[in-house]
Design an enzyme around this catalytic site. Structure first.
Site, PDB file in Angstrom:
ATOM      1  N   LYS A 126       0.861  -1.193   0.000  1.00 49.98           N
ATOM      2  CA  LYS A 126       0.000   0.000   0.000  1.00 49.98           C
ATOM      3  C   LYS A 126       0.887   1.228   0.000  1.00 49.98           C
ATOM      4  O   LYS A 126       2.024   1.179   0.493  1.00 49.98           O
ATOM      5  CB  LYS A 126      -0.881   0.006   1.257  1.00 49.98           C
ATOM      6  CG  LYS A 126      -2.057   0.951   1.190  1.00 49.98           C
ATOM      7  CD  LYS A 126      -3.230   0.366   0.417  1.00 49.98           C
ATOM      8  CE  LYS A 126      -4.335   1.379   0.222  1.00 49.98           C
ATOM      9  NZ  LYS A 126      -5.532   0.772  -0.393  1.00 49.98           N
ATOM     10  N   ASP A 166      -6.864   4.538  -4.874  1.00 49.76           N
ATOM     11  CA  ASP A 166      -7.528   4.413  -3.565  1.00 49.76           C
ATOM     12  C   ASP A 166      -8.143   5.786  -3.308  1.00 49.76           C
ATOM     13  O   ASP A 166      -8.281   6.580  -4.254  1.00 49.76           O
ATOM     14  CB  ASP A 166      -6.526   4.019  -2.467  1.00 49.76           C
ATOM     15  CG  ASP A 166      -7.210   3.664  -1.139  1.00 49.76           C
ATOM     16  OD1 ASP A 166      -7.922   2.656  -1.096  1.00 49.76           O
ATOM     17  OD2 ASP A 166      -7.066   4.417  -0.143  1.00 49.76           O
TER      18      ASP A 166
HETATM   19  P1  NDP Z   1     -12.973   7.932  -3.184  1.00 51.04           P
HETATM   20  O1  NDP Z   1     -11.942   8.937  -2.869  1.00 51.04           O
HETATM   21  O2  NDP Z   1     -13.431   7.754  -4.581  1.00 51.04           O
HETATM   22  O3  NDP Z   1     -14.278   8.185  -2.282  1.00 51.04           O
HETATM   23  C1  NDP Z   1     -14.211   8.219  -0.905  1.00 51.04           C
HETATM   24  C2  NDP Z   1     -15.548   8.696  -0.384  1.00 51.04           C
HETATM   25  O4  NDP Z   1     -15.534   8.658   1.039  1.00 51.04           O
HETATM   26  C3  NDP Z   1     -15.860  10.138  -0.763  1.00 51.04           C
HETATM   27  O5  NDP Z   1     -17.239  10.296  -0.841  1.00 51.04           O
HETATM   28  C4  NDP Z   1     -15.273  10.911   0.415  1.00 51.04           C
HETATM   29  O6  NDP Z   1     -15.875  12.178   0.591  1.00 51.04           O
HETATM   30  C5  NDP Z   1     -15.613   9.996   1.563  1.00 51.04           C
HETATM   31  N1  NDP Z   1     -14.625  10.137   2.634  1.00 51.04           N
HETATM   32  C6  NDP Z   1     -13.272  10.020   2.521  1.00 51.04           C
HETATM   33  N2  NDP Z   1     -12.677  10.248   3.699  1.00 51.04           N
HETATM   34  C7  NDP Z   1     -13.677  10.519   4.564  1.00 51.04           C
HETATM   35  C8  NDP Z   1     -13.708  10.845   5.924  1.00 51.04           C
HETATM   36  N3  NDP Z   1     -12.588  10.925   6.646  1.00 51.04           N
HETATM   37  N4  NDP Z   1     -14.937  11.044   6.496  1.00 51.04           N
HETATM   38  C9  NDP Z   1     -16.076  10.942   5.769  1.00 51.04           C
HETATM   39  N5  NDP Z   1     -16.101  10.653   4.458  1.00 51.04           N
HETATM   40  C10 NDP Z   1     -14.919  10.442   3.875  1.00 51.04           C
HETATM   41  O7  NDP Z   1     -12.405   6.545  -2.595  1.00 51.04           O
HETATM   42  P2  NDP Z   1     -12.878   5.075  -2.916  1.00 51.04           P
HETATM   43  O8  NDP Z   1     -14.340   5.036  -3.165  1.00 51.04           O
HETATM   44  O9  NDP Z   1     -11.937   4.507  -3.913  1.00 51.04           O
HETATM   45  O10 NDP Z   1     -12.542   4.337  -1.534  1.00 51.04           O
HETATM   46  C11 NDP Z   1     -13.481   4.266  -0.466  1.00 51.04           C
HETATM   47  C12 NDP Z   1     -13.031   3.182   0.503  1.00 51.04           C
HETATM   48  O11 NDP Z   1     -12.965   1.921  -0.180  1.00 51.04           O
HETATM   49  C13 NDP Z   1     -11.654   3.366   1.116  1.00 51.04           C
HETATM   50  O12 NDP Z   1     -11.655   2.805   2.422  1.00 51.04           O
HETATM   51  C14 NDP Z   1     -10.768   2.527   0.210  1.00 51.04           C
HETATM   52  O13 NDP Z   1      -9.586   2.120   0.859  1.00 51.04           O
HETATM   53  C15 NDP Z   1     -11.688   1.355  -0.039  1.00 51.04           C
HETATM   54  N6  NDP Z   1     -11.395   0.563  -1.220  1.00 51.04           N
HETATM   55  C16 NDP Z   1     -11.355   1.125  -2.462  1.00 51.04           C
HETATM   56  C17 NDP Z   1     -11.126   0.337  -3.562  1.00 51.04           C
HETATM   57  C18 NDP Z   1     -11.177   0.878  -4.945  1.00 51.04           C
HETATM   58  O14 NDP Z   1     -11.102   0.079  -5.890  1.00 51.04           O
HETATM   59  N7  NDP Z   1     -11.353   2.168  -5.148  1.00 51.04           N
HETATM   60  C19 NDP Z   1     -10.832  -1.113  -3.431  1.00 51.04           C
HETATM   61  C20 NDP Z   1     -10.997  -1.615  -2.090  1.00 51.04           C
HETATM   62  C21 NDP Z   1     -11.232  -0.788  -1.039  1.00 51.04           C
HETATM   63  P3  NDP Z   1     -15.120  13.475  -0.001  1.00 51.04           P
HETATM   64  O15 NDP Z   1     -15.270  13.394  -1.472  1.00 51.04           O
HETATM   65  O16 NDP Z   1     -15.832  14.611   0.631  1.00 51.04           O
HETATM   66  O17 NDP Z   1     -13.693  13.339   0.466  1.00 51.04           O
END
Ligand code: NDP
Length: 444
Positions: A126, A166
């Site tokens: 990571k 991510d």
């Molecule tokens: P994105 O950046 O596309 O989206 C993240 C979302 O979560 C956004 O809506 C963001 O809001 C919100 N968010 C982020 N940090 C916080 C916080 N501290 N408090 C509240 N809301 C928050 O990321 P992903 O969708 O790619 O990833 C989401 C999760 O899934 C993570 O835990 C990631 O590690 C996990 N994941 C992702 C994968 C992938 O293929 N993308 C694969 C496996 C796991 P805002 O836009 O306002 O920041």
């Protein structure tokens, strides 16, 4: 003191101020007790647990870049190459101001077992940076990504370490990083996944984590003579995972009524308007406050709150520790029957324990969100073959992988006497394969 407790204690002592890392190690090792007890003598002799909790390598580097005002900014970059027993290191790059070494280690550690669960030959790693992409211009994002890759490229390669997206790292960032890698190294190879479709990306990678989440939930429900049709579903997040979880949930007959971002959340009792959500988040990169302009009947609230909505299925898809004990109690009191983690470690340890004891089906992230990394591995295969598979081909492979993941974790839970406990099932199934490979490869 048991072997597991000794190792947990040592991890806490040797890695102070890394609470998320401690939480992940504790959660995994606690649930490995049944298999560790069975093999204690051999594991102790080989220091197997001490080796698995220690990254093979961790790299920390300076990332200087120039902002639009001509000011030099300095961020910190990380890459933790955790475990390569079953394949090249594989895991995303997180760009978020909260990133520190402990967060990257927790994610890298979890990634070892998740990648193993997919059945594909990928090790765990990571990376990331405390850089905040929010509010930055395109040029600033490019300047950061190029500087980040200028250093990172010394340590990665298509057969050694293959980063992906991510939080904060989407197609745009991957594109800038890939361009810089190619410029410096002079090779066109599958060194990153999540690439654009015109330069080696895989169809269905964008959708994979969210779709995979719904495929595994669907399979679990089928095995319990149930279906997604007509279920009310609560989703947190409005990023890559959340959007495609919502899309597949709707396609499979569920009704998703919430989405959230880091400022607030929306409740749309008629069902989330996915086209509106995509336009706000994917095209215009705006806040969720805009959603009401598209759907006047919806509600917008500041802060967090999606878990207060009555539902059958809850899918946390935003970030770590976003669903705490109080939230879990609200969900259970409101009759939730399935909680499946789209994000990594979104449920706090005490909330997980409460959920497991309340009879709710709980699918942990390392199984439930493994569709993303699995499809990244399919992207690597396509790059090696220099071929492109159709959307349908990738999607059907993804579905097959998620069905297998479900049965692997279900079988492992049953084998060790914990039927229905998918946390134990996922950790044991993921660990077993890595442990066998590490043992076979000697003391390295
Ligand atoms: P994105 O950046 O596309 O989206 C993240 C979302 O979560 C956004 O809506 C963001 O809001 C919100 N968010 C982020 N940090 C916080 C916080 N501290 N408090 C509240 N809301 C928050 O990321 P992903 O969708 O790619 O990833 C989401 C999760 O899934 C993570 O835990 C990631 O590690 C996990 N994941 C992702 C994968 C992938 O293929 N993308 C694969 C496996 C796991 P805002 O836009 O306002 O920041």
């Amino acid at each position: 003191m048991s072997y597991v407790d000794e190792v947990i204690e040592r991890v806490i002592k040797e890695n102070p101020n890394e609470p998320e890392f401690h939480q992940a190690v504790r959660e995994v090792l606690d649930s490995l007790r049944p298999i560790v007890d069975k093999n204690e003598e051999a594991y102790r002799r080989d220091a197997l647990l001490e080796r698995i909790v220690n990254p093979e390598r961790q790299i920390k580097f300076r990332v200087p870049w120039v902002d639009d005002k001509g000011q030099v900014q300095v961020n910190t970059g990380y890459r933790v190459q955790y475990n390569s027993a079953i394949g090249p290191y594989k895991g995303g790059i997180r760009l978020h101001p909260s990133v520190n070494l402990g967060i990257i280690k927790f994610l890298g550690f979890e990634q070892i077992f998740k990648n193993s669960l997919t059945g594909l030959p990928i090790g765990g790693g990571k990376g990331g940076s405390d850089f905040d992409p929010k509010g930055k211009s395109d040029r600033e994002i490019m300047a950061f990504c190029q500087s980040f890759m200028t250093e990172l490229c010394k340590y990665i390669g298509a057969d050694t370490d293959v980063p992906a997206g991510d939080i904060g790292t989407g197609a745009r960032e991957i594109g800038y990083m890939y361009g810089q890698y190619k410029r410096i190294k002079g090779v066109f190879e599958g060194v990153l996944t999540g690439k654009g479709l015109t330069y080696g990306g895989s169809l269905a990678r964008t959708q994979a984590t969210g779709y995979g989440l719904l495929y595994i939930v669907d399979e679990m429900l089928k095995c319990h003579n149930d279906t997604l049709v007509g279920k009310t579903i609560v989703v947190s997040g409005a990023g890559n995972v959340a959007i495609y979880a919502i899309e597949k949930a709707q396609q499979l007959g569920g009704k998703v009524v919430t989405a959230s971002d880091s400022t607030g959340w929306v409740y749309d009792p008629d069902g989330i308007d996915l086209a509106a959500l995509k336009e706000i988040k994917e095209v215009k990169r705006q806040r969720l406050t805009e959603y009401k302009n598209y759907r006047p009947n919806s509600e917008y609230h500041d802060g967090k709150g999606v878990w207060s909505i009555k539902c059958d299925i809850a899918l946390p898809c935003a970030t770590q520790n976003e669903l705490n004990l109080e939230d879990a109690k609200m969900l259970v009191n409101n009759g939730v029957s399935v909680i499946a983690e789209g994000a990594n470690m979104p449920t706090t340890a005490d909330a997980t324990e409460f959920i497991l004891n309340s009879g709710v089906y709980f699918l942990p992230g390392k199984a439930a969100n493994s569709g993303g990394v699995a499809t990244s591995a399919l992207e690597m295969s396509q790059n090696s073959e220099r071929l492109h598979w159709s959307f349908e081909e990738v999607d059907s492979k993804l579905k097959g992988i998620m069905v297998n993941v479900y049965h692997n974790i279900d079988d492992a839970a049953k084998k060790y006497g914990y039927e229905g406990n998918y946390v134990i099932g996922a950790n044991i199934a993921g660990f077993e394969k890595v442990a066998i490979a590490m043992t076979a490869q000697g003391i390295v």
